[in-house]
Scaffold this motif. Structure first.
Motif, PDB file in Angstrom:
ATOM      1  N   ASP A 112       0.827  -1.183   0.070  1.00 32.04           N
ATOM      2  CA  ASP A 112       0.036  -0.003  -0.133  1.00 32.04           C
ATOM      3  C   ASP A 112       0.956   1.305   0.116  1.00 32.04           C
ATOM      4  O   ASP A 112       1.614   1.686   0.829  1.00 32.04           O
ATOM      5  N   ALA A 113       1.005   1.906  -1.314  1.00 36.60           N
ATOM      6  CA  ALA A 113       1.838   2.955  -1.249  1.00 36.60           C
ATOM      7  C   ALA A 113       0.782   4.320  -1.621  1.00 36.60           C
ATOM      8  O   ALA A 113      -0.264   4.083  -1.846  1.00 36.60           O
TER       9      ALA A 113
ATOM     10  N   GLY B  20      -7.941  -0.123  -1.751  1.00 39.72           N
ATOM     11  CA  GLY B  20      -9.183   0.381  -1.994  1.00 39.72           C
ATOM     12  C   GLY B  20     -10.146  -0.557  -2.314  1.00 39.72           C
ATOM     13  O   GLY B  20      -9.586  -1.757  -2.500  1.00 39.72           O
ATOM     14  N   THR B  21     -11.186   0.020  -2.512  1.00 41.30           N
ATOM     15  CA  THR B  21     -12.215  -1.215  -3.016  1.00 41.30           C
ATOM     16  C   THR B  21     -12.019  -1.650  -4.492  1.00 41.30           C
ATOM     17  O   THR B  21     -12.292  -2.785  -4.898  1.00 41.30           O
ATOM     18  N   ARG B  22     -11.459  -1.026  -5.351  1.00 41.11           N
ATOM     19  CA  ARG B  22     -10.793  -1.357  -6.509  1.00 41.11           C
ATOM     20  C   ARG B  22      -9.265  -1.604  -6.973  1.00 41.11           C
ATOM     21  O   ARG B  22      -8.954  -1.831  -7.722  1.00 41.11           O
TER      22      ARG B  22
ATOM     23  N   LYS C 149      -1.268  -4.776   5.666  1.00 41.10           N
ATOM     24  CA  LYS C 149      -2.490  -5.169   6.366  1.00 41.10           C
ATOM     25  C   LYS C 149      -3.613  -5.739   5.869  1.00 41.10           C
ATOM     26  O   LYS C 149      -3.911  -6.752   6.155  1.00 41.10           O
ATOM     27  N   HIS C 150      -4.086  -5.094   4.494  1.00 40.29           N
ATOM     28  CA  HIS C 150      -5.160  -5.684   3.804  1.00 40.29           C
ATOM     29  C   HIS C 150      -5.068  -6.999   3.423  1.00 40.29           C
ATOM     30  O   HIS C 150      -5.901  -7.588   3.121  1.00 40.29           O
ATOM     31  N   MET C 151      -3.726  -7.522   3.345  1.00 38.93           N
ATOM     32  CA  MET C 151      -3.443  -8.965   2.809  1.00 38.93           C
ATOM     33  C   MET C 151      -3.920  -9.893   3.829  1.00 38.93           C
ATOM     34  O   MET C 151      -4.288 -11.111   3.522  1.00 38.93           O
ATOM     35  N   PHE C 152      -4.316  -9.492   5.237  1.00 41.12           N
ATOM     36  CA  PHE C 152      -4.756 -10.364   6.279  1.00 41.12           C
ATOM     37  C   PHE C 152      -6.370 -10.204   6.403  1.00 41.12           C
ATOM     38  O   PHE C 152      -6.745 -10.824   7.206  1.00 41.12           O
ATOM     39  N   ALA C 153      -6.918  -9.619   5.558  1.00 38.12           N
ATOM     40  CA  ALA C 153      -8.522  -9.409   5.732  1.00 38.12           C
ATOM     41  C   ALA C 153      -9.100 -10.511   5.032  1.00 38.12           C
ATOM     42  O   ALA C 153      -8.540 -11.155   4.111  1.00 38.12           O
ATOM     43  N   LYS C 154     -10.051 -11.057   5.620  1.00 42.72           N
ATOM     44  CA  LYS C 154     -11.108 -12.322   5.042  1.00 42.72           C
ATOM     45  C   LYS C 154     -11.291 -12.090   3.640  1.00 42.72           C
ATOM     46  O   LYS C 154     -11.614 -11.059   3.028  1.00 42.72           O
TER      47      LYS C 154
END
Length: 310
Positions: free
Chosen positions: A156-157, A163-165, A279-284
């Motif tokens: 994430d940079a 984001g959503t897309r 962090k987003h890589m660990f979201a369901k």
């Protein structure tokens, strides 16, 4: 001579305290380690591309360097160093200089993987007796954490925002060490900060005292861009190496050699979960990202092992 950590630490500092780099930043650790590899009787000319390092260690009329220092632009640090090295050789040949100087360039990944790549390639091809050191923090940290070609996939940079897309950067990281090694220079290596710094100190000494163009790529985490706690710097580096995300190796006169092999290769998620940029890589629902990141690291590691065993 066997490596002696105590003796290395007893050498005088060539990057003085009081610079303005962030706490927990890898750049100052990298520079101190490389300059410590200089023999006390030798002097150095340090060239520095525009970067976090430059704006934090050299605010005219103040400098943190004990050696001569040149601030160069993003795109031509290697060319600047090569030009100074050529002038030095001419003056020494004419008997106008007697002292021994070493020529060292520092650049971040933006000024090395991207903007300064042509300058680096030219200096390596022309064969200047110099060392180019990339402190790789995997983004343009000085100007706002924009992605560079050193930024890993899914990070994430600010120019690859999650984001959503978007799931972060789309491309994998460029393998710069391999690209520079393809110039058939005498010495190129990757390193970072683990244990007693033996790997960093020995590779820096070898690069500085090998005649001809040499290259060091040093993984230098950034607490702001990677979003880790500043006290975790050494742990982040250890995880990068033990997951094989950042293998430690060197190429000496065309011979590839691993300089560290983990006793037990640990999963890449152990490295990723320490950093806010992943962090987003660990979201369901995003488990596929970790699986693909692991597969990429495994493939790169197997290719490196095969190359080193040839």
């Amino acid at each position: 001579m066997a490596y002696n950590f105590k003796k290395e630490m007893e050498k005088p500092e060539r990057l003085a305290g009081g610079h303005r780099l962030c706490a927990g930043c890898g750049a100052s650790v990298a520079v101190r380690g490389v300059l410590r590899a200089l023999e006390p009787e030798d002097r150095a000319v340090v060239t520095n591309a525009t970067s976090c390092l430059e704006v934090s260690t050299y605010l005219y009329p103040y400098t943190a360097y004990e050696d001569s220092y040149i601030h160069s632009a993003f795109e031509n640090a290697a060319a600047t160093c090569g030009g100074v090295e050529t002038a030095y050789r001419v003056l020494k040949k004419r008997g106008k200089i007697n002292e021994n100087f070493k020529f060292i360039t520092f650049g971040g990944d933006g000024g090395t993987y991207d903007i300064g790549l042509q300058s680096l390639s030219g200096a390596m091809e022309r064969g200047h007796d110099m060392v180019y050191v990339c402190y790789d923090n995997e983004a343009y940290m000085n100007t706002g954490i924009q992605r560079s070609s050193a930024t890993p996939r899914f990070a994430d940079a600010t120019t690859t925002p999650v984001g959503t897309r978007s799931y972060g950067k789309v491309q994998n990281k460029k393998n710069l060490t391999e690209i520079v090694a393809a110039h058939h220079i005498p010495y190129a290596a990757q390193t970072t900060f683990i244990g007693n710094f033996k790997d960093l100190h020995e590779k820096a000494h070898k690069a500085i005292y090998t005649e001809g163009p040499c290259f060091l790529n040093i993984l230098s985490p950034c607490p702001r861009g990677w979003r880790y706690n500043m006290e975790d710097l050494a742990e982040i580096c250890r995880l990068a190496v033990d997951t094989c995300v950042w293998p430690l190796y060197e190429i000496e006169e065309g011979t590839w050699k691993l300089t560290y092999e983990p006793k037990k290769k640990i999963p890449v998620e152990e490295f990723l979960k320490k950093q806010g940029r992943f962090k987003h890589m660990f979201a369901k629902g995003n488990e596929w990202m970790i699986e693909e990141a692991q597969q990429y690291v495994d493939d790169q590691w197997e290719q490196l092992l095969a190359t080193c065993q040839k």
